[in-house]
Design an enzyme around this catalytic site. Structure first.
Site, PDB file in Angstrom:
ATOM      1  N   HIS A 359      32.639  39.550  66.526  1.00 28.46           N
ATOM      2  CA  HIS A 359      32.572  40.614  64.769  1.00 28.46           C
ATOM      3  C   HIS A 359      31.242  39.854  64.229  1.00 28.46           C
ATOM      4  CE1 HIS A 359      36.724  39.452  63.419  1.00 28.46           C
ATOM      5  NE2 HIS A 359      37.323  38.648  64.923  1.00 28.46           N
ATOM      6  N   LYS A 547      29.586  35.468  49.069  1.00 27.05           N
ATOM      7  CA  LYS A 547      29.604  35.551  50.376  1.00 27.05           C
ATOM      8  C   LYS A 547      28.694  34.568  50.898  1.00 27.05           C
ATOM      9  CE  LYS A 547      27.660  40.398  50.206  1.00 27.05           C
ATOM     10  NZ  LYS A 547      29.329  41.146  51.604  1.00 27.05           N
ATOM     11  N   ARG A 548      28.876  34.534  52.184  1.00 27.14           N
ATOM     12  CA  ARG A 548      27.997  33.166  52.608  1.00 27.14           C
ATOM     13  C   ARG A 548      26.714  33.704  52.685  1.00 27.14           C
ATOM     14  NH1 ARG A 548      30.187  29.500  55.822  1.00 27.14           N
ATOM     15  NH2 ARG A 548      27.928  28.565  55.851  1.00 27.14           N
ATOM     16  N   LYS A 553      22.534  39.204  55.045  1.00 26.34           N
ATOM     17  CA  LYS A 553      22.777  39.891  53.798  1.00 26.34           C
ATOM     18  C   LYS A 553      22.243  40.136  52.762  1.00 26.34           C
ATOM     19  CE  LYS A 553      27.026  37.262  55.474  1.00 26.34           C
ATOM     20  NZ  LYS A 553      28.231  38.399  55.668  1.00 26.34           N
ATOM     21  N   THR A 655      34.047  42.166  53.675  1.00 25.55           N
ATOM     22  CA  THR A 655      35.780  42.551  53.991  1.00 25.55           C
ATOM     23  C   THR A 655      35.382  41.642  52.224  1.00 25.55           C
ATOM     24  OG1 THR A 655      36.114  40.357  54.685  1.00 25.55           O
ATOM     25  CG2 THR A 655      37.220  41.899  56.204  1.00 25.55           C
ATOM     26  N   LYS A 659      37.280  43.944  48.711  1.00 22.98           N
ATOM     27  CA  LYS A 659      38.300  43.153  47.667  1.00 22.98           C
ATOM     28  C   LYS A 659      37.755  44.032  46.491  1.00 22.98           C
ATOM     29  CE  LYS A 659      38.879  39.974  51.626  1.00 22.98           C
ATOM     30  NZ  LYS A 659      38.276  38.654  51.753  1.00 22.98           N
TER      31      LYS A 659
HETATM   32  C1  26Q Z   1      30.048  29.938  67.019  1.00 22.50           C
HETATM   33  C2  26Q Z   1      30.007  29.314  68.108  1.00 22.50           C
HETATM   34  C3  26Q Z   1      29.713  27.679  67.153  1.00 22.50           C
HETATM   35  C4  26Q Z   1      29.567  27.460  66.088  1.00 22.50           C
HETATM   36  C5  26Q Z   1      30.257  28.172  65.157  1.00 22.50           C
HETATM   37  C6  26Q Z   1      30.216  29.332  65.540  1.00 22.50           C
HETATM   38  C7  26Q Z   1      30.501  30.728  64.710  1.00 22.50           C
HETATM   39  C8  26Q Z   1      31.911  30.412  63.955  1.00 22.50           C
HETATM   40  C9  26Q Z   1      31.653  31.646  62.944  1.00 22.50           C
HETATM   41  C10 26Q Z   1      30.129  32.011  65.007  1.00 22.50           C
HETATM   42  C11 26Q Z   1      30.415  33.414  63.737  1.00 22.50           C
HETATM   43  C12 26Q Z   1      31.102  32.699  62.663  1.00 22.50           C
HETATM   44  C13 26Q Z   1      31.509  33.692  61.545  1.00 22.50           C
HETATM   45  C14 26Q Z   1      31.365  34.713  62.135  1.00 22.50           C
HETATM   46  C15 26Q Z   1      32.433  35.786  60.899  1.00 22.50           C
HETATM   47  O1  26Q Z   1      32.861  35.562  59.974  1.00 22.50           O
HETATM   48  N1  26Q Z   1      31.551  36.974  61.080  1.00 22.50           N
HETATM   49  C16 26Q Z   1      32.574  38.196  59.799  1.00 22.50           C
HETATM   50  O2  26Q Z   1      33.419  38.597  60.504  1.00 22.50           O
HETATM   51  C17 26Q Z   1      33.845  39.519  59.909  1.00 22.50           C
HETATM   52  C18 26Q Z   1      35.710  39.613  60.035  1.00 22.50           C
HETATM   53  O3  26Q Z   1      35.282  40.920  61.058  1.00 22.50           O
HETATM   54  C19 26Q Z   1      33.355  40.410  58.973  1.00 22.50           C
HETATM   55  O4  26Q Z   1      34.065  41.785  57.946  1.00 22.50           O
HETATM   56  C20 26Q Z   1      31.691  40.223  59.257  1.00 22.50           C
HETATM   57  O5  26Q Z   1      30.465  41.539  58.842  1.00 22.50           O
HETATM   58  C21 26Q Z   1      31.439  38.892  59.955  1.00 22.50           C
HETATM   59  O6  26Q Z   1      30.570  38.373  59.771  1.00 22.50           O
END
Ligand code: 26Q
Length: 820
Positions: A359, A547-548, A553, A655, A659
């Site tokens: 991702h 978004k976050r 971003k 995503t 929307k």
């Molecule tokens: C990893 C290790 C330890 C702690 C936290 C994490 C962690 C947690 C969440 C690493 C990444 C995330 C989230 C990533 C994320 O949301 N990526 C998004 O995924 C979406 C769905 O595929 C995409 O549309 C976005 O572009 C992408 O940023």
């Protein structure tokens, strides 16, 4: 479709009965919260019948099952969604009206299930909705965090994180299944025991253990009686009851195990696209994976005479990023140590079972764990990963003799670390990216060596969203309008929505469409007044970035542009300017200082701009507190303009972009992630695209970046905006407040590359893009046409399409059909 008849009188009786037996009250006496629980339980009754029938069908047909393994499921609220998918929503609305209540207010009583950060977690939720709706059997496997994503409060313009006590009043939809509890072991050491036949057995000793209890939530398919299960694991201590009866050593251990159980499921890590290398995070990952894998193997054996050899024919594990990747080693452990298989047999099953979705390409998100930590916490699993690595390195050497560079770059264990992406790629049968551009970047840059060695594993699955939550539930006015024009097939086949295209030039349709947008803007304006105390004009352009909060971003680009516009308006009050409302919503990871400072900057600009009577309300800035799934539904419905402005190459897919498109907003965006494919569908003339391409960005990056000082020196308007960051213009009491942001753009202090995300480089192009937006909006008919064509072109971006592709090209599941 298999629509079930709704019995309104029975539903009303059920609600009244629940209010009486749960709270000893009648409707007049009951609180809204109590009525919510009564309605939710009445709804659960209807769900249970279909849930049982689905289980029966699974027993009978023995279809292949996908286990969607994810640390995050960002479900939002369940009641409205369940009613929508049962096709009971309108009936229940009417029933409640007759009982004197408003379904919308009842829905508002439910806390969001925010067991996720952002895109990745919400994607998992949309996928479950589509799996049920398409009639595929799936288990979502995750963690029942006691605290989900924090609630955001804004105080004095700063983000304050407040714990999310979403389980405080209980969860009416969950079923606690103690009969499927599993034991998960941590730490200790591995002993080798030799049996009478001379076979070695690896036995973990001196460990701590936790009992994993599954809590099941129903995932209702739309109008088809299929109900899948989201199984989230809670933790309980092994020995909490008679602590006092233990001797000293046992007592100590029991207390430690009790603490471990409490801690492990306590809270979701609130980091998005950032790896937190914390021991507790790894414990969480192994906890739910070990329990889920054990249960999946048990279930298969129950239904297949105890023989595990063809497991992969009936089960597949989809790993949502690397977070659940320990599943490959845990499956190997169960097959080797508990089922007694040989390595080659176990490996064959594992590699035919596991598939991995990537991702992100952000390097700070790549999961790597120190060997010391990993082997101490999971000694047996670590041994197995060492053996997987040993064999994988041999394979690399066979393929590239003498090329030690390849081994260095590709090994699973290297430099004192376990690299989870490498483990996932080596141990599975599929690796996919989440948008075409993203997959190409994986193949040609980030994972190039792996792609060259095993190209057959790589594939793309462009993300999607569920139209049932984000149009049918979130925007009922537009949903009804669509149905009036093309019928309701779009609810389960979004490709049908292209039939709206014939209305793009129809003036009546245009007026109706824009009128609905206006009503949704009024609804949001009311929400903003109630929650933010800011008055906004629904006739202004609603320009939205939700978004976050992350540097890539580029919320900073957006707010710097607002500062620029404000300067323009002040300098040229006579200049024609279409009134605009810039709406932001974003949570920043609690430890991400620059992101939190950006929130303060947005709120500081809002304070100045919104209170400057001299600009006649031409410009408003709003930061919506606590952006989350439930208010997102309203926000998308009310947007005119969708900000999708990530540095090209950085946003894997996005995503939210889809929307907005579904709800008829025009995208201002870069050629990044899924934006590329959206523009392909809607046509370039129906979006506003600007900025560097991903190739250009990657090129600059490979050549040490670019020099933002040149832009600072040559562009007065940009220089003025940047100086306002450090001259107290937006922080009169503390002119240094935004120094870090200024520095990040110009690198006067830090050792990082300056302006890593090309904000100044893209600024002029972005400002011009906004001029194009303004001009387009002035052309009322032209805008309405663009908006209709956006909605009409988003058929591809249904998660139903995405899931069908996963099924056809990766999982190969069987469809079931359920009748009641
Ligand atoms: C990893 C290790 C330890 C702690 C936290 C994490 C962690 C947690 C969440 C690493 C990444 C995330 C989230 C990533 C994320 O949301 N990526 C998004 O995924 C979406 C769905 O595929 C995409 O549309 C976005 O572009 C992408 O940023």
């Amino acid at each position: 479709m298999n629509k079930r008849p709704f019995d309104k009188e029975m539903f009303k009786r059920s609600v009244l009965y629940n209010v009486k037996t749960l709270y000893r009250r009648n409707m007049e006496e009951a609180t809204q919260q109590q009525i919510f629980h009564a309605v939710a339980l009445a709804t659960k009754d209807a769900v249970i019948d279909a849930w049982l029938a689905t289980q029966e069908e699974i027993k009978k047909k023995d279809p292949k099952i996908v286990y969607y393994m994810s640390m995050e499921f960002l479900m939002g609220r369940a009641l409205g969604n369940n009613l929508i998918n049962l096709t009971f929503y309108d009936g229940v609305k009417e029933a409640l009206e007759e009982l004197g209540c408003d379904l919308n207010l009842i829905e508002d009583q439910e806390p969001d299930a925010a067991l996720g950060n952002g895109g990745l977690g919400r994607l998992a939720a949309c996928f479950l909705d589509s799996l049920s709706t398409l009639g595929y059997v799936a288990y979502g496997c995750g963690i029942r965090y006691h605290y989900g994503m924090f609630k955001q409060k804004i105080e004095d313009g700063y983000q304050i994180e407040v714990p999310d006590e979403w389980l405080q009043n209980g969860n009416p939809f969950e079923l606690r299944r103690t009969e499927y509890a599993k034991i998960v072991k941590f730490g200790g050491y591995v002993d080798v025991e030799v049996d009478e036949k001379g076979r070695q057995h690896f036995v973990q000793k001196g460990y701590q253990s936790v009992r994993a209890i599954p809590c099941d939530l129903p995932i209702v398919g739309y109008g088809n009686n299929v109900v899948n299960t989201l199984r989230i694991w809670d933790a309980e201590p092994m020995n909490s009851f008679h602590l006092a009866s233990f001797d000293k050593g046992e007592y100590q251990k029991a207390v430690e195990e009790e603490n471990l159980a409490k801690l492990i499921v306590e809270v979701l890590y609130p980091n998005d696209n950032h790896m937190a290398g914390k021991e507790l995070r790894l414990k969480q990952q192994y906890f739910f994976i070990s329990a889920s894998v054990q249960r999946a193997v048990d279930k298969y054996k129950e239904d297949h005479n105890g023989d595990i050899h063809k497991f992969y024919e009936k089960a597949t594990f989809q790993l949502n990023d690397t977070h659940p990747t320990v599943a490959v080693a845990e499956l190997m452990r169960v097959l080797l140590d508990e089922e007694g298989l040989e390595w080659d047999e176990a490996w064959d099953i594992t590699t035919k079972t596991c598939a991995y979705t990537n991702h992100t390409i952000m390097s700070e998100a790549l999961e790597k764990w120190p060997i010391e930590l990993f082997s101490r916490l999971l000694p047996r699993v670590y041994q197995i990963i060492e053996e997987i690595n040993r064999r994988f390195v041999l394979e690399i050497q066979r393929k590239y003799p003498g090329d030690y560079e390849k081994v260095r770059k590709m090994a699973i264990i290297y430099d004192g670390q376990v690299k989870m992406a490498h483990l996932a790629i080596a141990s599975g049968y599929s690796v996919n990216g989440v948008a075409r551009l993203h997959t190409e970047i994986l193949k040609n840059q980030e994972l190039k060596d792996f792609y060259q060695m095993m190209p057959e594993k790589f594939n793309n699955k462009t993300n999607g969203i569920t139209q049932r939550r984000f149009l049918l539930h979130g925007n009922p006015l537009l949903a009804n309008w669509v149905t009036d024009h093309i019928g309701d097939d779009w609810i389960t086949d979004l490709s049908q929505i292209s039939r709206l295209k014939i209305y793009a030039d129809d003036e009546k349709a245009q007026q109706e469409f824009m009128n609905i947008k206006y009503q949704n803007k009024v609804r949001l304006a009311k929400y903003i007044l109630e929650h933010n105390g800011v008055e906004v004009d629904p006739r202004s352009i609603f320009d939205v970035q939700v978004k976050r909060l992350h540097e890539y971003k580029r919320q900073l680009l957006n707010i710097l542009h607002v500062m620029y516009l404000y300067n323009q308006i002040k300098d040229h009050p006579e200049m024609p300017f279409y009134p605009r409302t810039f709406i932001f919503g974003a949570k920043a990871a609690a430890g991400y200082h620059r992101a939190k400072l950006t929130i303060k900057l947005i709120n500081s600009v809002a304070d100045v701009v919104n209170n400057d009577a001299s600009i006649n309300g031409k410009l408003k800035v709003v930061f919506i507190e606590d952006y989350r799934v439930s208010n997102a539904e309203w926000i998308f419905a009310a947007a005119d303009v969708s900000e999708q402005i990530s540095t090209a190459s950085k946003e894997a897919s996005g995503t939210g972009n889809m929307k907005f498109m579904l709800n008829g907003a025009i995208t201002i965006g870069t050629m990044d992630g899924a934006n590329v494919e959206m523009v392909e569908e809607m046509g370039e003339e129906n979006a506003v695209i600007f900025g560097l391409s991903s190739d250009e960005v990657i090129n600059y990056e490979q050549n040490g970046g670019y020099n933002p000082m040149e832009i600072f020196n040559s562009d007065q308007d940009i220089r003025r905006v940047l100086m306002q960051l450090i001259n107290g213009y937006y922080a009169p009491n503390d002119p240094e407040r935004f120094r870090d942001i200024y520095d990040s753009l110009l690198n006067t202090k830090s050792s990082d590359r300056a302006d890593t995300y090309f904000i100044l480089k893209d600024f002029r192009a972005y400002a011009q893009a906004h001029q194009r937006i303004e001009a387009a909006y002035r052309d009322e008919k032209g805008w309405a046409k663009k908006a209709i064509l956006n909605t009409a072109s988003c058929g591809k971006f249904s998660s139903d399409r995405t899931i069908q592709e996963y099924v056809d090209e990766i999982w190969h599941l069987d469809k079931i059909s359920v009748t009641l």
